[in-house]
Design a protein around this motif. Structure first.
Motif, PDB file in Angstrom:
ATOM      1  N   PRO A  16      13.502   7.770  -9.926  1.00 51.14           N
ATOM      2  CA  PRO A  16      13.337   6.448  -9.304  1.00 51.14           C
ATOM      3  C   PRO A  16      12.031   5.730  -9.683  1.00 51.14           C
ATOM      4  CG  PRO A  16      12.836   8.158  -7.718  1.00 51.14           C
ATOM      5  CD  PRO A  16      13.191   8.863  -8.992  1.00 51.14           C
ATOM      6  N   HIS A  17      11.888   5.370 -10.945  1.00 53.89           N
ATOM      7  CA  HIS A  17      10.730   4.605 -11.437  1.00 53.89           C
ATOM      8  C   HIS A  17       9.407   5.289 -11.072  1.00 53.89           C
ATOM      9  CE1 HIS A  17       9.419   0.286 -12.662  1.00 53.89           C
ATOM     10  NE2 HIS A  17       8.511   1.177 -13.048  1.00 53.89           N
ATOM     11  N   ILE A  18       9.251   6.497 -11.575  1.00 53.84           N
ATOM     12  CA  ILE A  18       8.060   7.291 -11.236  1.00 53.84           C
ATOM     13  C   ILE A  18       7.339   7.828 -12.466  1.00 53.84           C
ATOM     14  CG2 ILE A  18       8.828   8.031  -8.939  1.00 53.84           C
ATOM     15  CD1 ILE A  18       9.797  10.667 -10.359  1.00 53.84           C
ATOM     16  N   ALA A  19       7.724   7.338 -13.648  1.00 50.86           N
ATOM     17  CA  ALA A  19       7.129   7.900 -14.872  1.00 50.86           C
ATOM     18  C   ALA A  19       5.602   7.820 -14.844  1.00 50.86           C
ATOM     19  CB  ALA A  19       7.679   7.179 -16.092  1.00 50.86           C
ATOM     20  N   TYR A  20       5.082   6.774 -14.224  1.00 48.20           N
ATOM     21  CA  TYR A  20       3.635   6.520 -14.238  1.00 48.20           C
ATOM     22  C   TYR A  20       2.868   7.406 -13.260  1.00 48.20           C
ATOM     23  CZ  TYR A  20       4.074   4.376  -9.646  1.00 48.20           C
ATOM     24  OH  TYR A  20       4.296   4.181  -8.306  1.00 48.20           O
ATOM     25  N   HIS A  21       3.560   8.059 -12.337  1.00 49.04           N
ATOM     26  CA  HIS A  21       2.917   8.493 -11.108  1.00 49.04           C
ATOM     27  C   HIS A  21       2.161   9.816 -11.225  1.00 49.04           C
ATOM     28  CE1 HIS A  21       2.960   8.648  -6.530  1.00 49.04           C
ATOM     29  NE2 HIS A  21       2.350   7.543  -6.883  1.00 49.04           N
ATOM     30  N   THR A  31      -2.056  -6.233  -5.483  1.00 52.11           N
ATOM     31  CA  THR A  31      -0.669  -5.955  -5.131  1.00 52.11           C
ATOM     32  C   THR A  31       0.049  -5.052  -6.128  1.00 52.11           C
ATOM     33  OG1 THR A  31       1.481  -7.036  -4.784  1.00 52.11           O
ATOM     34  CG2 THR A  31      -0.045  -8.193  -6.179  1.00 52.11           C
ATOM     35  N   LEU A  32       1.063  -4.338  -5.607  1.00 51.21           N
ATOM     36  CA  LEU A  32       1.905  -3.464  -6.440  1.00 51.21           C
ATOM     37  C   LEU A  32       3.316  -3.475  -5.879  1.00 51.21           C
ATOM     38  CD1 LEU A  32       2.343  -1.229  -8.593  1.00 51.21           C
ATOM     39  CD2 LEU A  32       1.640   0.426  -6.880  1.00 51.21           C
ATOM     40  N   GLN A  33       4.276  -3.875  -6.697  1.00 52.84           N
ATOM     41  CA  GLN A  33       5.689  -3.766  -6.313  1.00 52.84           C
ATOM     42  C   GLN A  33       6.532  -3.918  -7.569  1.00 52.84           C
ATOM     43  OE1 GLN A  33       5.269  -7.192  -3.627  1.00 52.84           O
ATOM     44  NE2 GLN A  33       7.001  -8.199  -4.620  1.00 52.84           N
ATOM     45  N   THR A  34       7.754  -3.405  -7.510  1.00 47.87           N
ATOM     46  CA  THR A  34       8.647  -3.533  -8.671  1.00 47.87           C
ATOM     47  C   THR A  34       9.650  -4.666  -8.464  1.00 47.87           C
ATOM     48  OG1 THR A  34      10.117  -1.884  -7.723  1.00 47.87           O
ATOM     49  CG2 THR A  34       8.508  -1.086  -9.305  1.00 47.87           C
ATOM     50  N   THR A  35       9.831  -5.093  -7.215  1.00 44.39           N
ATOM     51  CA  THR A  35      10.781  -6.172  -6.926  1.00 44.39           C
ATOM     52  C   THR A  35      10.151  -7.529  -7.266  1.00 44.39           C
ATOM     53  OG1 THR A  35       9.954  -6.032  -4.679  1.00 44.39           O
ATOM     54  CG2 THR A  35      12.061  -4.981  -5.115  1.00 44.39           C
ATOM     55  N   ARG A  82      -1.736  -4.101  -9.589  1.00 46.52           N
ATOM     56  CA  ARG A  82      -2.215  -2.730  -9.818  1.00 46.52           C
ATOM     57  C   ARG A  82      -1.437  -2.048 -10.943  1.00 46.52           C
ATOM     58  NH1 ARG A  82      -1.857  -2.959  -4.176  1.00 46.52           N
ATOM     59  NH2 ARG A  82      -0.567  -1.134  -3.722  1.00 46.52           N
ATOM     60  N   ASN A  83      -0.533  -2.773 -11.605  1.00 44.27           N
ATOM     61  CA  ASN A  83       0.329  -2.137 -12.609  1.00 44.27           C
ATOM     62  C   ASN A  83       0.307  -2.884 -13.937  1.00 44.27           C
ATOM     63  OD1 ASN A  83       1.847  -4.169 -11.021  1.00 44.27           O
ATOM     64  ND2 ASN A  83       3.460  -3.683 -12.473  1.00 44.27           N
ATOM     65  N   VAL A  84       1.119  -2.379 -14.870  1.00 45.20           N
ATOM     66  CA  VAL A  84       1.179  -2.964 -16.224  1.00 45.20           C
ATOM     67  C   VAL A  84       2.175  -4.121 -16.285  1.00 45.20           C
ATOM     68  CG1 VAL A  84       1.740  -2.537 -18.665  1.00 45.20           C
ATOM     69  CG2 VAL A  84       0.849  -0.662 -17.268  1.00 45.20           C
ATOM     70  N   GLY A  85       3.460  -3.813 -16.000  1.00 43.87           N
ATOM     71  CA  GLY A  85       4.564  -4.749 -16.250  1.00 43.87           C
ATOM     72  C   GLY A  85       4.466  -5.976 -15.362  1.00 43.87           C
ATOM     73  N   MET A  86       4.756  -7.156 -15.952  1.00 42.36           N
ATOM     74  CA  MET A  86       4.634  -8.414 -15.197  1.00 42.36           C
ATOM     75  C   MET A  86       5.953  -9.169 -15.180  1.00 42.36           C
ATOM     76  SD  MET A  86       0.832  -9.575 -16.420  1.00 42.36           S
ATOM     77  CE  MET A  86       1.134  -9.328 -18.163  1.00 42.36           C
ATOM     78  N   ALA A 127      -3.755  -0.553 -19.089  1.00 49.63           N
ATOM     79  CA  ALA A 127      -3.738   0.826 -19.628  1.00 49.63           C
ATOM     80  C   ALA A 127      -4.253   1.815 -18.589  1.00 49.63           C
ATOM     81  CB  ALA A 127      -4.590   0.896 -20.895  1.00 49.63           C
ATOM     82  N   TYR A 128      -3.599   1.879 -17.413  1.00 48.90           N
ATOM     83  CA  TYR A 128      -4.120   2.808 -16.394  1.00 48.90           C
ATOM     84  C   TYR A 128      -3.884   4.247 -16.789  1.00 48.90           C
ATOM     85  CZ  TYR A 128       0.699   2.194 -14.582  1.00 48.90           C
ATOM     86  OH  TYR A 128       2.059   2.098 -14.440  1.00 48.90           O
ATOM     87  N   SER A 129      -2.825   4.503 -17.550  1.00 51.91           N
ATOM     88  CA  SER A 129      -2.600   5.828 -18.127  1.00 51.91           C
ATOM     89  C   SER A 129      -1.338   5.821 -18.988  1.00 51.91           C
ATOM     90  CB  SER A 129      -2.478   6.908 -17.046  1.00 51.91           C
ATOM     91  OG  SER A 129      -2.184   8.152 -17.675  1.00 51.91           O
ATOM     92  N   LEU A 141       0.837  -1.215   0.000  1.00 50.30           N
ATOM     93  CA  LEU A 141       0.000   0.000   0.000  1.00 50.30           C
ATOM     94  C   LEU A 141       0.867   1.259   0.000  1.00 50.30           C
ATOM     95  CD1 LEU A 141      -2.881   1.267   0.369  1.00 50.30           C
ATOM     96  CD2 LEU A 141      -2.354   1.304   2.821  1.00 50.30           C
ATOM     97  N   ARG A 142       0.517   2.196  -0.850  1.00 46.74           N
ATOM     98  CA  ARG A 142       1.211   3.497  -0.877  1.00 46.74           C
ATOM     99  C   ARG A 142       0.235   4.552  -0.378  1.00 46.74           C
ATOM    100  NH1 ARG A 142       5.065   2.715  -6.165  1.00 46.74           N
ATOM    101  NH2 ARG A 142       5.609   0.586  -5.649  1.00 46.74           N
ATOM    102  N   PRO A 143       0.716   5.523   0.397  1.00 48.15           N
ATOM    103  CA  PRO A 143      -0.216   6.452   1.053  1.00 48.15           C
ATOM    104  C   PRO A 143      -1.149   7.165   0.078  1.00 48.15           C
ATOM    105  CG  PRO A 143       2.091   6.951   1.625  1.00 48.15           C
ATOM    106  CD  PRO A 143       2.122   5.777   0.720  1.00 48.15           C
ATOM    107  N   ALA A 166      10.894   2.199 -19.541  1.00 45.57           N
ATOM    108  CA  ALA A 166      10.199   0.909 -19.692  1.00 45.57           C
ATOM    109  C   ALA A 166      10.667  -0.085 -18.619  1.00 45.57           C
ATOM    110  CB  ALA A 166      10.408   0.376 -21.097  1.00 45.57           C
ATOM    111  N   ARG A 167      11.849  -0.648 -18.786  1.00 47.65           N
ATOM    112  CA  ARG A 167      12.409  -1.522 -17.758  1.00 47.65           C
ATOM    113  C   ARG A 167      13.932  -1.444 -17.800  1.00 47.65           C
ATOM    114  NH1 ARG A 167       8.283  -1.257 -15.546  1.00 47.65           N
ATOM    115  NH2 ARG A 167       6.933  -2.913 -14.761  1.00 47.65           N
ATOM    116  N   GLY A 168      14.549  -1.547 -16.615  1.00 46.39           N
ATOM    117  CA  GLY A 168      15.987  -1.344 -16.493  1.00 46.39           C
ATOM    118  C   GLY A 168      16.824  -2.354 -17.264  1.00 46.39           C
TER     119      GLY A 168
HETATM  120  C1  COI Z   1       4.161  -0.580 -14.404  1.00 48.68           C
HETATM  121  O1  COI Z   1       2.964  -0.293 -14.263  1.00 48.68           O
HETATM  122  O2  COI Z   1       4.535  -1.551 -15.097  1.00 48.68           O
HETATM  123  C2  COI Z   1       5.182   0.242 -13.762  1.00 48.68           C
HETATM  124  O3  COI Z   1       6.325   0.203 -14.171  1.00 48.68           O
HETATM  125  C3  COI Z   1       4.801   1.063 -12.570  1.00 48.68           C
HETATM  126  C4  COI Z   1       5.437   0.523 -11.316  1.00 48.68           C
HETATM  127  C5  COI Z   1       4.911   1.181 -10.084  1.00 48.68           C
HETATM  128  C6  COI Z   1       5.315  -0.961 -11.171  1.00 48.68           C
END
Ligand code: COI
Ligand code: NAD
Length: 334
Positions: free
Chosen positions: A295-300, A50-54, A75-79, A99-101, A8-10, A234-236
């Motif tokens: 820091p991975h915030i393009a979507y935010h 769930t949402l996490q990048t790790t 909650r995100n795009v990339g899997m 396609a959240y945005s 959860l993010r505030p 996109a991805r590192g």
């Molecule tokens: C994604 O939605 O794939 C992103 O890269 C956003 C990230 C918070 C997981």
């Protein structure tokens, strides 16, 4: 109906609360990412949101299975951080929010490009150290005079194409599955070797799959125009960071906009604690005024956060009510 909300993010909380009230669903909030939980922790949860990048560790899916949890709504795009065979083996169904945005990420990519071509890294440092004449002599490049190579012309890439064209740029695209909406709007090249030498900016919008790992390395950089700008939201893993550092050191690369970083998993704990990461590649990139690093915030954006929350909750609800969801992905096929 009760869902467990993980990572959860505030800024998400108000959208969760509004949706839960409107849909009479109970949400159990967990600040922790999905990873270390045991079966008992999932007790009473019909689905996990769930949402996490790790990376998601395999063991947690066996614990979910033991607890009878069958559905995960990302909650995100990339899997790229999801071990699909493990989900399939545990009979767990998955959805994402495709396609959240797309606009949020595309705007960010264009913004990074604008900052690079006007030398904002150098400008900000010069002004902060009162070197105003350096700032006054710094001569930028107009975006509209440049040719942009968009790699991946799906949802985000197509939005980026439209934005770059709005600035008057010439846009070339590469995608094994060209986007019908871009037919007659951009020139598609047949392969990446045709793209590298022709473009001033390379803008990546492709998934971080195994096949795409190090799509850009030393051999590709050598084929690019001297002074090329690289944009990665996109991805590192798409860019070989050592090759990027060498390209910058050789002045072959003119600048880089990096929102997604190859060693993100190594630095994320330090980011979360507001500490300076020890990773050497990170430090070298951060020290270079030709690099804009985020820091991975393009979507935010507000719209993105609202859509990520509400669309993922709708998937979880559909899973529980019907056994499937509009954005269910076939984990057995991926
Ligand atoms: C994604 O939605 O794939 C992103 O890269 C956003 C990230 C918070 C997981
Ligand atoms: P999409 O599925 O709509 O489009 C991806 C496109 O890439 C597809 O058309 C596919 O054919 C193409 N592709 C795949 N491999 C390719 C390759 N080697 N060369 C050229 N094209 C290739 O996905 P999208 O919504 O546009 O998202 C793209 C990526 O953006 C996601 O996978 C995710 O990793 C990333 N993303 C980043 C952020 C962020 O905040 N930084 C947010 C959301 C998504």
């Amino acid at each position: 109906m009760q869902f467990g909300v993980y990572g959860l993010r505030p800024e998400e909380k108000k959208y969760f609360a509004q949706w839960a009230e409107a849909n009479a669903v109970t949400l159990r909030y967990h600040d922790d990412n999905l990873g270390a939980q045991k079966a008992a922790d999932f007790a009473g949860e019909d689905a996990v949101v769930t949402l996490q990048t790790t990376p998601y560790p395999a063991a947690v899916f066996a614990e979910m299975k033991k607890a009878g949890v069958q559905y995960i709504a990302l909650r995100n795009v990339g899997m790229d951080n999801v071990p699909f065979p493990v989900l399939a083996a545990n009979g767990i169904k998955l959805s994402n929010v495709p396609a959240y945005s797309p606009q949020s990420i595309a705007e960010f990519a264009v913004s990074l490009t604008l900052q690079l071509v006007r030398g904002f890294g150098t400008l900000n440092r010069a002004i902060a150290s009162h070197q105003y004449t350096e700032a006054m002599h710094l001569t930028g490049i107009e975006l509209g005079t440049l040719t942009i190579g968009v790699v991946g012309t799906g949802r985000i890439g197509a939005s980026a194409v439209q934005l770059f064209q709005g600035f008057g740029c010439t846009v070339l695209g590469y995608d094994p599955y060209p986007n019908p909406q871009l037919k007659n709007k951009i020139e598609y090249v047949d392969d990446l070797a045709d793209l590298w030498p022709r473009v001033d900016v390379i803008d990546l919008h492709i998934p971080g799959t195994k096949e795409n790992t190090h799509l850009i390395g030393a051999p590709e950089i050598a084929q690019m125009k001297p002074g090329v700008f690289l944009i990665n939201t996109a991805r590192g893993n798409l860019i070989d960071t050592n090759a990027l550092l060498q390209g910058l050191a050789d002045d072959h690369i003119g600048g880089a906009g990096i929102d997604t970083f190859e060693y993100e998993n190594e630095v994320i704990d330090q980011w979360n604690r507001n500490e300076a990461p020890a990773n050497k590649a990170y430090q070298t990139l951060m020290a270079d005024p030709r690099v804009i690093f985020t820091p991975h915030i393009a979507y935010h954006t507000e719209s993105a956060v609202e859509n990520m929350v509400t669309v993922s909750l709708e998937q979880a609800k559909a899973f529980v009510q019907t056994g499937t969801a509009p954005h269910a992905v076939d984990v057995a096929k991926l």
